[in-house]
Motif scaffolding. Structure first.
Motif, PDB file in Angstrom:
ATOM      1  N   GLU A   1       0.820  -1.069  -0.024  1.00 26.12           N
ATOM      2  CA  GLU A   1      -0.045   0.172   0.086  1.00 26.12           C
ATOM      3  C   GLU A   1       0.847   1.255   0.032  1.00 26.12           C
ATOM      4  OE1 GLU A   1      -3.545   2.059   0.211  1.00 26.12           O
ATOM      5  OE2 GLU A   1      -3.458   0.060   0.117  1.00 26.12           O
TER       6      GLU A   1
ATOM      7  N   LEU B   1       2.179   2.733  -3.419  1.00 27.63           N
ATOM      8  CA  LEU B   1       1.162   3.181  -4.590  1.00 27.63           C
ATOM      9  C   LEU B   1       1.422   4.484  -5.172  1.00 27.63           C
ATOM     10  CD1 LEU B   1      -2.084   1.717  -3.396  1.00 27.63           C
ATOM     11  CD2 LEU B   1      -0.440   0.631  -4.588  1.00 27.63           C
TER      12      LEU B   1
ATOM     13  N   GLN C   1       2.941   5.704  -8.973  1.00 29.98           N
ATOM     14  CA  GLN C   1       2.577   6.736  -9.960  1.00 29.98           C
ATOM     15  C   GLN C   1       3.560   7.637 -10.368  1.00 29.98           C
ATOM     16  OE1 GLN C   1      -0.921   8.297  -7.657  1.00 29.98           O
ATOM     17  NE2 GLN C   1      -2.032   7.435  -9.005  1.00 29.98           N
TER      18      GLN C   1
ATOM     19  N   SER D   1      -4.825   4.507 -11.484  1.00 29.81           N
ATOM     20  CA  SER D   1      -5.382   5.070 -10.149  1.00 29.81           C
ATOM     21  C   SER D   1      -4.715   4.521  -8.916  1.00 29.81           C
ATOM     22  CB  SER D   1      -6.773   5.231 -10.228  1.00 29.81           C
ATOM     23  OG  SER D   1      -7.298   3.660 -10.015  1.00 29.81           O
ATOM     24  N   ILE D   2      -5.068   5.160  -7.859  1.00 27.61           N
ATOM     25  CA  ILE D   2      -4.567   4.528  -6.646  1.00 27.61           C
ATOM     26  C   ILE D   2      -5.539   3.264  -6.501  1.00 27.61           C
ATOM     27  CG2 ILE D   2      -4.554   4.726  -4.131  1.00 27.61           C
ATOM     28  CD1 ILE D   2      -2.272   6.050  -5.371  1.00 27.61           C
ATOM     29  N   ASP D   3      -6.908   3.262  -6.747  1.00 27.26           N
ATOM     30  CA  ASP D   3      -7.712   2.269  -6.404  1.00 27.26           C
ATOM     31  C   ASP D   3      -7.169   1.034  -7.202  1.00 27.26           C
ATOM     32  OD1 ASP D   3      -9.202   3.449  -4.691  1.00 27.26           O
ATOM     33  OD2 ASP D   3     -10.729   4.257  -6.049  1.00 27.26           O
ATOM     34  N   SER D   4      -6.936   1.229  -8.995  1.00 27.09           N
ATOM     35  CA  SER D   4      -6.602   0.248  -9.613  1.00 27.09           C
ATOM     36  C   SER D   4      -5.287  -0.350  -9.062  1.00 27.09           C
ATOM     37  CB  SER D   4      -6.241   0.806 -10.937  1.00 27.09           C
ATOM     38  OG  SER D   4      -5.634  -0.049 -12.049  1.00 27.09           O
TER      39      SER D   4
ATOM     40  N   ARG E   1      -4.134  -0.554  -6.042  1.00 32.16           N
ATOM     41  CA  ARG E   1      -4.387  -1.098  -4.926  1.00 32.16           C
ATOM     42  C   ARG E   1      -5.042  -2.557  -5.210  1.00 32.16           C
ATOM     43  NH1 ARG E   1      -7.462   2.400  -2.386  1.00 32.16           N
ATOM     44  NH2 ARG E   1      -5.832   3.431  -1.286  1.00 32.16           N
ATOM     45  N   GLU E   2      -5.864  -2.579  -6.247  1.00 35.32           N
ATOM     46  CA  GLU E   2      -6.346  -3.845  -6.398  1.00 35.32           C
ATOM     47  C   GLU E   2      -5.336  -4.915  -7.039  1.00 35.32           C
ATOM     48  OE1 GLU E   2      -9.308  -5.854  -9.817  1.00 35.32           O
ATOM     49  OE2 GLU E   2      -9.733  -3.745  -9.188  1.00 35.32           O
TER      50      GLU E   2
ATOM     51  N   GLN F   1      -3.614  -5.831  -3.617  1.00 33.09           N
ATOM     52  CA  GLN F   1      -4.516  -6.640  -2.939  1.00 33.09           C
ATOM     53  C   GLN F   1      -4.384  -8.436  -3.385  1.00 33.09           C
ATOM     54  OE1 GLN F   1      -7.994  -4.484  -2.707  1.00 33.09           O
ATOM     55  NE2 GLN F   1      -7.238  -3.583  -0.674  1.00 33.09           N
TER      56      GLN F   1
END
Length: 171
Positions: A11, A14, A18, A43-46, A48-49, A52
């Motif tokens: 995490e 991230l 970028q 993106s951070i969400d992408s 992060r996936e 994870q």
């Protein structure tokens, strides 16, 4: 020169990832591909996936700071190289190749039959680079449904202003 090592991305990596992506775009601007150079990083969400799901790795310097990253996926039962980028300050040191080889090892551990990717045909550090690493260009009729979907998204986002293709390396 500092020593690099590869580890799973975390995490806390991230935002640095970028930054690596932005830096890695610079050579594209130098060859007239500003649209690619200016493309926003994932993106951070992408990101992060990917983290994870255990499909993101970073190469770090001697202080454990990420200098390069690789994102992998599984598309149509094959490993898929989603993105590999090296910070411009660390290019041409074999770091991208080390990450690629790490991903190939992961794909073998997962018993996946091949690695696929999409890339620019005429950019020296894209298509020709992957050919040197055992990938071959796929004819359009060899593209799987998942690869066709990726190519359609690339076209829709304007990344097809220069010749692109799918490639595959059997494992």
């Amino acid at each position: 020169m500092t020593t690099q090592s590869i580890r799973p991305a975390r995490e806390s990596d991230l935002v640095p990832v970028q930054d690596i992506e932005r830096s890695a775009g610079a050579p594209f601007a130098e060859i007239g591909m500003s649209v690619v150079a200016e493309d926003e990083p994932p993106s951070i969400d992408s990101l992060r996936e990917f983290v994870q799901n255990g499909r993101a790795w970073v190469s770090t310097d001697g202080s454990d700071r990420p200098v390069a990253y690789l994102l992998a996926d599984v598309i149509d039962a094959s490993a898929h190289l989603d993105q590999v980028s090296v910070h411009s300050d660390f290019m041409n040191r074999g770091i991208g190749t080390a990450l690629l080889n790490h991903m190939i090892g992961w794909a073998r551990e997962c018993s996946l039959p091949a690695v696929t990717l999409t890339t620019y045909i005429d950019v020296p550090w894209n298509g020709p680079y992957y050919e040197r690493h055992g990938f071959r260009y796929l004819a359009e009729n060899e593209e799987t449904p998942g690869l066709k979907k990726i190519r359609a998204a690339e076209i829709a986002s304007g990344l097809d202003q220069w010749p692109r293709a799918c490639m595959r390396r059997e494992l």
